[in-house]
Design a protein around this motif. Structure first.
Motif, PDB file in Angstrom:
ATOM      1  N   GLY A 196       5.234  19.136  29.834  1.00  0.00           N
ATOM      2  CA  GLY A 196       4.019  19.491  29.105  1.00  0.00           C
ATOM      3  C   GLY A 196       3.834  20.956  28.823  1.00  0.00           C
ATOM      4  O   GLY A 196       2.787  21.354  28.299  1.00  0.00           O
ATOM      5  N   ALA A 197       4.820  21.815  29.151  1.00  0.00           N
ATOM      6  CA  ALA A 197       4.697  23.236  28.817  1.00  0.00           C
ATOM      7  C   ALA A 197       4.686  23.404  27.301  1.00  0.00           C
ATOM      8  O   ALA A 197       5.364  22.684  26.582  1.00  0.00           O
ATOM      9  CB  ALA A 197       5.850  24.027  29.417  1.00  0.00           C
ATOM     10  N   VAL A 198       3.892  24.372  26.823  1.00  0.00           N
ATOM     11  CA  VAL A 198       3.800  24.584  25.377  1.00  0.00           C
ATOM     12  C   VAL A 198       4.771  25.645  24.888  1.00  0.00           C
ATOM     13  O   VAL A 198       4.997  25.769  23.687  1.00  0.00           O
ATOM     14  CB  VAL A 198       2.358  24.967  24.957  1.00  0.00           C
ATOM     15  CG1 VAL A 198       1.396  23.850  25.269  1.00  0.00           C
ATOM     16  CG2 VAL A 198       1.915  26.261  25.634  1.00  0.00           C
ATOM     17  N   ALA A 199       5.352  26.427  25.825  1.00  0.00           N
ATOM     18  CA  ALA A 199       6.289  27.475  25.408  1.00  0.00           C
ATOM     19  C   ALA A 199       7.154  27.872  26.600  1.00  0.00           C
ATOM     20  O   ALA A 199       6.804  27.629  27.760  1.00  0.00           O
ATOM     21  CB  ALA A 199       5.551  28.692  24.866  1.00  0.00           C
ATOM     22  N   TYR A 200       8.284  28.506  26.308  1.00  0.00           N
ATOM     23  CA  TYR A 200       9.249  28.953  27.323  1.00  0.00           C
ATOM     24  C   TYR A 200       9.679  30.370  26.938  1.00  0.00           C
ATOM     25  O   TYR A 200      10.214  30.581  25.860  1.00  0.00           O
ATOM     26  CB  TYR A 200      10.443  27.992  27.339  1.00  0.00           C
ATOM     27  CG  TYR A 200      11.489  28.280  28.384  1.00  0.00           C
ATOM     28  CD1 TYR A 200      12.531  29.174  28.125  1.00  0.00           C
ATOM     29  CD2 TYR A 200      11.456  27.638  29.610  1.00  0.00           C
ATOM     30  CE1 TYR A 200      13.512  29.426  29.089  1.00  0.00           C
ATOM     31  CE2 TYR A 200      12.440  27.880  30.575  1.00  0.00           C
ATOM     32  CZ  TYR A 200      13.452  28.771  30.314  1.00  0.00           C
ATOM     33  OH  TYR A 200      14.414  29.015  31.255  1.00  0.00           O
TER      34      TYR A 200
ATOM     35  N   ASP B 103      -8.121   6.573  33.668  1.00  0.00           N
ATOM     36  CA  ASP B 103      -7.416   6.573  34.954  1.00  0.00           C
ATOM     37  C   ASP B 103      -6.032   7.196  34.853  1.00  0.00           C
ATOM     38  O   ASP B 103      -5.616   7.950  35.740  1.00  0.00           O
ATOM     39  CB  ASP B 103      -7.256   5.135  35.476  1.00  0.00           C
ATOM     40  CG  ASP B 103      -8.554   4.580  36.055  1.00  0.00           C
ATOM     41  OD1 ASP B 103      -9.396   5.399  36.471  1.00  0.00           O
ATOM     42  OD2 ASP B 103      -8.716   3.359  36.077  1.00  0.00           O
ATOM     43  N   GLU B 104      -5.316   6.888  33.775  1.00  0.00           N
ATOM     44  CA  GLU B 104      -3.880   7.180  33.724  1.00  0.00           C
ATOM     45  C   GLU B 104      -3.492   8.336  32.811  1.00  0.00           C
ATOM     46  O   GLU B 104      -2.413   8.910  32.981  1.00  0.00           O
ATOM     47  CB  GLU B 104      -3.129   5.915  33.267  1.00  0.00           C
ATOM     48  CG  GLU B 104      -3.325   4.732  34.201  1.00  0.00           C
ATOM     49  CD  GLU B 104      -2.663   3.473  33.666  1.00  0.00           C
ATOM     50  OE1 GLU B 104      -2.033   3.549  32.584  1.00  0.00           O
ATOM     51  OE2 GLU B 104      -2.780   2.426  34.323  1.00  0.00           O
ATOM     52  N   GLU B 105      -4.315   8.675  31.831  1.00  0.00           N
ATOM     53  CA  GLU B 105      -3.919   9.673  30.831  1.00  0.00           C
ATOM     54  C   GLU B 105      -4.833  10.887  30.900  1.00  0.00           C
ATOM     55  O   GLU B 105      -5.749  11.063  30.088  1.00  0.00           O
ATOM     56  CB  GLU B 105      -3.958   9.052  29.420  1.00  0.00           C
ATOM     57  CG  GLU B 105      -3.117   7.797  29.270  1.00  0.00           C
ATOM     58  CD  GLU B 105      -1.628   8.073  29.340  1.00  0.00           C
ATOM     59  OE1 GLU B 105      -1.232   9.249  29.268  1.00  0.00           O
ATOM     60  OE2 GLU B 105      -0.856   7.106  29.474  1.00  0.00           O
ATOM     61  N   GLU B 106      -4.602  11.751  31.875  1.00  0.00           N
ATOM     62  CA  GLU B 106      -5.506  12.876  32.105  1.00  0.00           C
ATOM     63  C   GLU B 106      -5.431  13.939  31.015  1.00  0.00           C
ATOM     64  O   GLU B 106      -6.339  14.754  30.882  1.00  0.00           O
ATOM     65  CB  GLU B 106      -5.208  13.509  33.463  1.00  0.00           C
ATOM     66  CG  GLU B 106      -5.496  12.569  34.626  1.00  0.00           C
ATOM     67  CD  GLU B 106      -5.208  13.213  35.973  1.00  0.00           C
ATOM     68  OE1 GLU B 106      -4.680  14.352  35.961  1.00  0.00           O
ATOM     69  OE2 GLU B 106      -5.505  12.593  36.996  1.00  0.00           O
ATOM     70  N   HIS B 107      -4.342  13.931  30.237  1.00  0.00           N
ATOM     71  CA  HIS B 107      -4.206  14.960  29.203  1.00  0.00           C
ATOM     72  C   HIS B 107      -5.031  14.636  27.959  1.00  0.00           C
ATOM     73  O   HIS B 107      -5.170  15.476  27.082  1.00  0.00           O
ATOM     74  CB  HIS B 107      -2.738  15.142  28.820  1.00  0.00           C
ATOM     75  CG  HIS B 107      -2.082  13.900  28.312  1.00  0.00           C
ATOM     76  ND1 HIS B 107      -1.763  12.845  29.137  1.00  0.00           N
ATOM     77  CD2 HIS B 107      -1.687  13.527  27.062  1.00  0.00           C
ATOM     78  CE1 HIS B 107      -1.194  11.888  28.417  1.00  0.00           C
ATOM     79  NE2 HIS B 107      -1.135  12.280  27.168  1.00  0.00           N
TER      80      HIS B 107
ATOM     81  N   GLY C 121      -0.535  20.489  38.408  1.00  0.00           N
ATOM     82  CA  GLY C 121      -1.650  21.100  37.691  1.00  0.00           C
ATOM     83  C   GLY C 121      -2.348  20.152  36.738  1.00  0.00           C
ATOM     84  O   GLY C 121      -3.474  20.418  36.298  1.00  0.00           O
ATOM     85  N   ARG C 122      -1.692  19.034  36.403  1.00  0.00           N
ATOM     86  CA  ARG C 122      -2.312  18.056  35.516  1.00  0.00           C
ATOM     87  C   ARG C 122      -3.455  17.304  36.185  1.00  0.00           C
ATOM     88  O   ARG C 122      -4.206  16.596  35.532  1.00  0.00           O
ATOM     89  CB  ARG C 122      -1.266  17.045  35.032  1.00  0.00           C
ATOM     90  CG  ARG C 122      -0.171  17.642  34.154  1.00  0.00           C
ATOM     91  CD  ARG C 122      -0.743  18.287  32.933  1.00  0.00           C
ATOM     92  NE  ARG C 122       0.282  18.913  32.107  1.00  0.00           N
ATOM     93  CZ  ARG C 122       0.017  19.765  31.128  1.00  0.00           C
ATOM     94  NH1 ARG C 122      -1.220  20.102  30.860  1.00  0.00           N
ATOM     95  NH2 ARG C 122       0.996  20.297  30.415  1.00  0.00           N
ATOM     96  N   SER C 123      -3.581  17.438  37.517  1.00  0.00           N
ATOM     97  CA  SER C 123      -4.609  16.688  38.240  1.00  0.00           C
ATOM     98  C   SER C 123      -5.819  17.533  38.616  1.00  0.00           C
ATOM     99  O   SER C 123      -6.653  17.100  39.393  1.00  0.00           O
ATOM    100  CB  SER C 123      -4.006  16.079  39.515  1.00  0.00           C
ATOM    101  OG  SER C 123      -3.583  17.093  40.408  1.00  0.00           O
ATOM    102  N   VAL C 124      -5.916  18.748  38.071  1.00  0.00           N
ATOM    103  CA  VAL C 124      -7.033  19.615  38.466  1.00  0.00           C
ATOM    104  C   VAL C 124      -8.355  19.197  37.834  1.00  0.00           C
ATOM    105  O   VAL C 124      -9.419  19.659  38.243  1.00  0.00           O
ATOM    106  CB  VAL C 124      -6.738  21.101  38.129  1.00  0.00           C
ATOM    107  CG1 VAL C 124      -5.582  21.623  38.945  1.00  0.00           C
ATOM    108  CG2 VAL C 124      -6.500  21.284  36.630  1.00  0.00           C
ATOM    109  N   GLY C 125      -8.321  18.334  36.827  1.00  0.00           N
ATOM    110  CA  GLY C 125      -9.566  17.817  36.275  1.00  0.00           C
ATOM    111  C   GLY C 125     -10.048  18.492  35.012  1.00  0.00           C
ATOM    112  O   GLY C 125     -11.137  18.191  34.530  1.00  0.00           O
ATOM    113  N   PHE C 126      -9.276  19.413  34.464  1.00  0.00           N
ATOM    114  CA  PHE C 126      -9.638  20.045  33.195  1.00  0.00           C
ATOM    115  C   PHE C 126      -8.331  20.409  32.475  1.00  0.00           C
ATOM    116  O   PHE C 126      -7.277  20.539  33.117  1.00  0.00           O
ATOM    117  CB  PHE C 126     -10.509  21.293  33.411  1.00  0.00           C
ATOM    118  CG  PHE C 126      -9.939  22.287  34.386  1.00  0.00           C
ATOM    119  CD1 PHE C 126      -9.076  23.293  33.964  1.00  0.00           C
ATOM    120  CD2 PHE C 126     -10.250  22.210  35.729  1.00  0.00           C
ATOM    121  CE1 PHE C 126      -8.537  24.204  34.850  1.00  0.00           C
ATOM    122  CE2 PHE C 126      -9.712  23.126  36.636  1.00  0.00           C
ATOM    123  CZ  PHE C 126      -8.861  24.120  36.203  1.00  0.00           C
ATOM    124  N   PRO C 127      -8.372  20.556  31.152  1.00  0.00           N
ATOM    125  CA  PRO C 127      -7.128  20.808  30.410  1.00  0.00           C
ATOM    126  C   PRO C 127      -6.580  22.215  30.633  1.00  0.00           C
ATOM    127  O   PRO C 127      -7.334  23.189  30.626  1.00  0.00           O
ATOM    128  CB  PRO C 127      -7.551  20.614  28.953  1.00  0.00           C
ATOM    129  CG  PRO C 127      -9.019  20.856  28.936  1.00  0.00           C
ATOM    130  CD  PRO C 127      -9.539  20.414  30.269  1.00  0.00           C
TER     131      PRO C 127
END
Length: 472
Positions: A98-102, A430-434, A70-76
């Protein structure tokens, strides 16, 4: 409303989570659901959710793999993992991805509500940054970008913008504008600068309140000209940005709007200063600076004029070419000096030293000292660097250092730093999509989004958004 996608291979879990809390109360809406990871990825691309609640154990594609892909979908996207398995290892791994909660099944309403409150704060803080149509319009004022912004304005409830107008507002400082309830578009433009688009009536109402009670932790608020043509948004925000920095001239926190400036008078005084520097005439130099200071005291100029005075004076002395190659943002000016009069005092002292110091020796061939300077700049290009700072550190005339850069590396001092920074920005894109684009600008040393986007386009032929999009 922030969009939510819920993913679980058991339909009863989907319905349970949908019905458990009042999503709208916390600023969220359930925009979609999926029964497996593959469908979830497709749904993410279609509805562009802000948050995905996902189970861990699902057939074919686990929730952990969904987070990774999901990190590669192009939006946060913010991910929240939900599972009936309470093992710490799952939570630990989800967080590392990278999950914000569990959250554990069966769901607990207070727990989910607490997560939504946390997410709301995260999303509000980042609202209008990475994927805002306003970012695209500021980078590249195309028809497509204007159409997207128009759709966003109508979606949030500023549908009368074409007749009533929209007003850009820029705030400078660590605080937040007060009273911002109702429709608005927000864009974080740097660590201490934020731009907003508001309906004209709302902007007038809020400005009146800010004048009566100025928001804490802000230095200036600029109210730009109202517009009804979206092609003018870019220049209108730039105008509001200029006004927001007027505190640098007035010495007072406040709300600032456009007024007439004595542009021609400043041009005449700068011409006098240029002639005085060329002739090394101390009385004429003193008179020119005194007249320029008077214009600032009369409130007849803006920070854009202060910016010009600084860069043109340095250009007169060191012949660095374009004025914006010396200082590139209002923020850098504000960080360098207490106020405009402190700036003028420093400039005059620099001019006097230069004129009394005689001719600068011609550059020599490469030497150890210059190699040390070059290595230092290469190692510290993300930091604030200046010729004056290098001069004090390496005990060399700043003009001499400038000439050495041009002779030995074929670039001006600032041009060399720009090459290093933009190359590193490309690597991060290129490398840090977040990272959002404005975060990348800050990481390479640029606190002004306008300048970074303009420089990136100049050096790569593409806007940062286009560059990132082509590498998906």
């Amino acid at each position: 409303m922030h969009k939510v996608l819920i993913v679980d291979d058991e339909s009863w879990v989907l319905e349970s989570l949908k019905d458990l809390v009042d999503w709208a109360r916390y600023g969220f809406e359930v925009a979609g659901q999926a029964n497996n990871g593959a469908d979830a990825l497709e749904a993410m691309r279609k509805i562009r959710p802000d948050v995905v609640f996902t189970d861990i154990r699902m057939p074919e594609m686990s929730g952990l793999e969904l987070i990774q892909r999901g990190r590669s979908v192009g939006f946060p996207v913010h991910f929240v993992v939900v599972s009936g398995y309470a093992e710490f290892a799952y939570a630990q791994k989800a967080m590392s991805y990278g999950a914000v909660a569990y959250c554990l099944k069966p769901f607990d309403e207070p727990e989910i509500s607490g997560v939504l409150i946390k997410l709301g704060k995260l999303l509000d803080a980042a609202k209008g940054t990475a994927d805002s149509p306003l970012v695209q319009l500021l980078e590249e004022p195309s028809e497509d970008a204007r159409a997207k912004l128009q759709g966003e304005l109508e979606r949030i409830g500023i549908g009368d913008w074409a007749t009533a107008g929209i007003v850009p507002v820029v705030s400078v400082g660590q605080g937040e504008l007060s009273g911002l309830r109702g429709p608005s578009i927000r864009l974080k433009m740097g660590p201490s600068k934020t731009a907003y688009l508001l309906g004209a009536a709302k902007a007038e109402e809020l400005a009146s309140g800010w004048r009566e009670q100025f928001p804490p932790d802000l230095s200036g608020i600029g109210i730009g000209a109202g517009i009804t043509d979206l092609s003018e948004v870019r220049s209108a925000i730039a105008g509001a940005d200029m006004l927001a920095h007027q505190f640098f001239l007035s010495g007072k926190r406040g709300v600032y709007e456009h007024r007439p400036y004595k542009e021609n008078e400043l041009n005449r005084r700068m011409s006098e200063l240029s002639d005085a520097i060329g002739a090394a005439g101390m009385p004429a130099i003193d008179a020119a600076f005194r007249h320029i200071a008077e214009l600032f005291r009369e409130d007849a100029l803006s920070i854009r004029h202060a910016f010009r005075v600084y860069n043109m004076t340095i250009s007169f002395l060191f012949k660095l070419g374009q004025t914006e190659e010396t200082l590139y943002s209002y923020e850098q000016l504000v960080q360098s000096f207490r106020d405009v009069f402190d700036m003028l005092g420093e400039l005059q002292a620099l001019v006097v030293r230069h004129c009394r110091g005689g001719e600068t020796p011609p550059p020599e061939t490469k030497n150890r000292t210059f190699n040390q300077i070059l290595q230092y700049v290469t190692d510290h290009f993300r930091e604030e660097l200046s010729l004056q700072g290098l001069s004090e550190q390496f005990f060399m005339n700043p003009s001499y250092i400038s000439q050495l850069f041009k002779k030995e590396v074929g670039e001006t001092f600032v041009g060399y730093i720009s090459q290093l920074r933009i190359a590193h920005a490309c690597k991060l894109l290129d490398e840090e999509e977040h990272y959002s684009i404005h975060e990348i600008a800050e990481k390479i040393g640029y606190n002004d989004y306008f300048y970074f986007a303009r420089l990136f386009k100049k050096m790569t032929g593409k806007t940062p958004t286009q560059y990132r999009g082509e590498r998906k």
